[in-house]
Design a protein around this motif. Sequence first.
Motif, mmCIF file in Angstrom:
data_model
loop_
_atom_site.group_PDB
_atom_site.id
_atom_site.type_symbol
_atom_site.label_atom_id
_atom_site.label_comp_id
_atom_site.label_asym_id
_atom_site.label_seq_id
_atom_site.Cartn_x
_atom_site.Cartn_y
_atom_site.Cartn_z
ATOM 1 N N PHE A 235 41.996 11.207 -17.676
ATOM 2 C CA PHE A 235 40.775 10.410 -17.618
ATOM 3 C C PHE A 235 39.567 11.251 -17.991
ATOM 4 C CE2 PHE A 235 41.544 12.158 -13.412
ATOM 5 C CZ PHE A 235 40.298 12.609 -12.995
ATOM 6 N N LEU A 236 38.453 10.557 -18.251
ATOM 7 C CA LEU A 236 37.210 11.186 -18.668
ATOM 8 C C LEU A 236 36.114 10.890 -17.655
ATOM 9 C CD1 LEU A 236 37.154 10.052 -22.427
ATOM 10 C CD2 LEU A 236 38.305 12.044 -21.457
ATOM 11 N N LEU A 237 35.237 11.866 -17.448
ATOM 12 C CA LEU A 237 34.054 11.695 -16.611
ATOM 13 C C LEU A 237 32.826 12.145 -17.402
ATOM 14 C CD1 LEU A 237 35.166 13.199 -13.159
ATOM 15 C CD2 LEU A 237 35.133 10.788 -13.812
ATOM 16 N N PRO A 238 31.734 11.373 -17.370
ATOM 17 C CA PRO A 238 30.496 11.818 -18.020
ATOM 18 C C PRO A 238 29.598 12.553 -17.029
ATOM 19 C CG PRO A 238 30.272 9.530 -17.382
ATOM 20 C CD PRO A 238 31.629 9.982 -16.892
ATOM 21 N N ARG A 239 28.891 13.550 -17.536
ATOM 22 C CA ARG A 239 27.943 14.282 -16.697
ATOM 23 C C ARG A 239 26.853 14.857 -17.582
ATOM 24 N NH1 ARG A 239 26.589 14.527 -11.261
ATOM 25 N NH2 ARG A 239 25.704 16.546 -10.748
ATOM 26 N N GLY A 240 25.622 14.381 -17.416
ATOM 27 C CA GLY A 240 24.538 14.844 -18.271
ATOM 28 C C GLY A 240 24.828 14.496 -19.718
ATOM 29 N N ASN A 241 24.832 15.502 -20.595
ATOM 30 C CA ASN A 241 25.196 15.259 -21.992
ATOM 31 C C ASN A 241 26.553 15.881 -22.313
ATOM 32 O OD1 ASN A 241 24.492 17.924 -21.924
ATOM 33 N ND2 ASN A 241 22.861 17.791 -23.454
ATOM 34 N N THR A 242 27.428 15.905 -21.306
ATOM 35 C CA THR A 242 28.792 16.387 -21.504
ATOM 36 C C THR A 242 29.794 15.326 -21.064
ATOM 37 O OG1 THR A 242 29.010 17.381 -19.310
ATOM 38 C CG2 THR A 242 28.070 18.763 -21.039
ATOM 39 N N ILE A 243 31.003 15.443 -21.590
ATOM 40 C CA ILE A 243 32.130 14.613 -21.163
ATOM 41 C C ILE A 243 33.279 15.552 -20.828
ATOM 42 C CG2 ILE A 243 33.839 12.902 -21.880
ATOM 43 C CD1 ILE A 243 31.690 11.624 -23.599
#
Length: 325
Positions: A235-243
């Motif tokens: 799975f993927l999680l977004p954080r700020g301007n990162t994935i």
Amino acid sequence: MKYIIPLAIFLIGNSLFPQSNTEVFLLEVSKNEGGWSLFNPKNISNNEGYDNQPAFYDNNTILFSSTRNGQTDIAQYNIATGKIQWLTNTPVGSEYSPLRIPNSDDVSAVRLDTSGLQRLYRYDISTGNSTLIRKEAKVGYHVLYSEDILVNTILTENRMDLIVSNFEEEIDFRVQKNVGRSLHSIPNSDMVSYISMKGKEALLKSLHPKTGETQLITSIPGGITDMCWWPEGGFLLPRGNTIIKFSEDLQQDPIIINLSEYKNIHSISRISVSPSGKYLALVSEESPAKIVQKQVESYNAGNLEAFINCYSKDVVVRNFPSDTL
């Protein structure tokens, strides 16, 4: 077994800026033995105002909510042609959270009427005509698990509760109080995932809608409210301007994709992956540079309303030096 995602990888700058405009971007995915990367970002909404909640209808079409004419309608973006068509045009309300209904060409979405009524509807993909799916409950977010079973969050007081609705048996079963907005079918399984907000930490959990059984997948660092599943597992999680991409068993080191080189992508709030894994859609707030440019242009033009619109509604303006903190 409970897995803990290392907090250290999330210690990335994430400033808050006083604006609410969002855009939907489409990126291509590259996978090879050396890793995993995103490239060729394209702003597919390119629209002033609210553009959000992207979901892939198929490998060539993205659904998302988009503002036009003072309301929010469902847009369909064709990847091959680069063109947008509108599925809905509802003068009495706005649509949100569009999803393709399993084993159907139709789309489900939450509609908020100008009267304040909020309900879940089914939309004919060809005509845009709507029929009510759930009559009484104020649905926040949803996943149609099957023709007869709906997994949905219901707005209750100051929280959302996770409910499984069985239309055939006319039964609503409350799984848990206080959950987040991110509901997803887990690929290659009979499960649906959700984020529990009940305790001191957010927990990613799975639910079997037919049995009601839940299981812990992992904990999630605070501040993260969205995720999506990779078609091939993980799975993927977004954080700020990162994935950040996590493996299915959480035993491999996470892959961190930093998108800071793309100046128009800032503060990612939602992500979605195509069924083939070839494309990723994300929602980004306006970049700080674009906001500042708007302020400069509106100030130079003497447009006070446009200047004020660059700020969020809860910003306090004071006169210096007599009226200060």
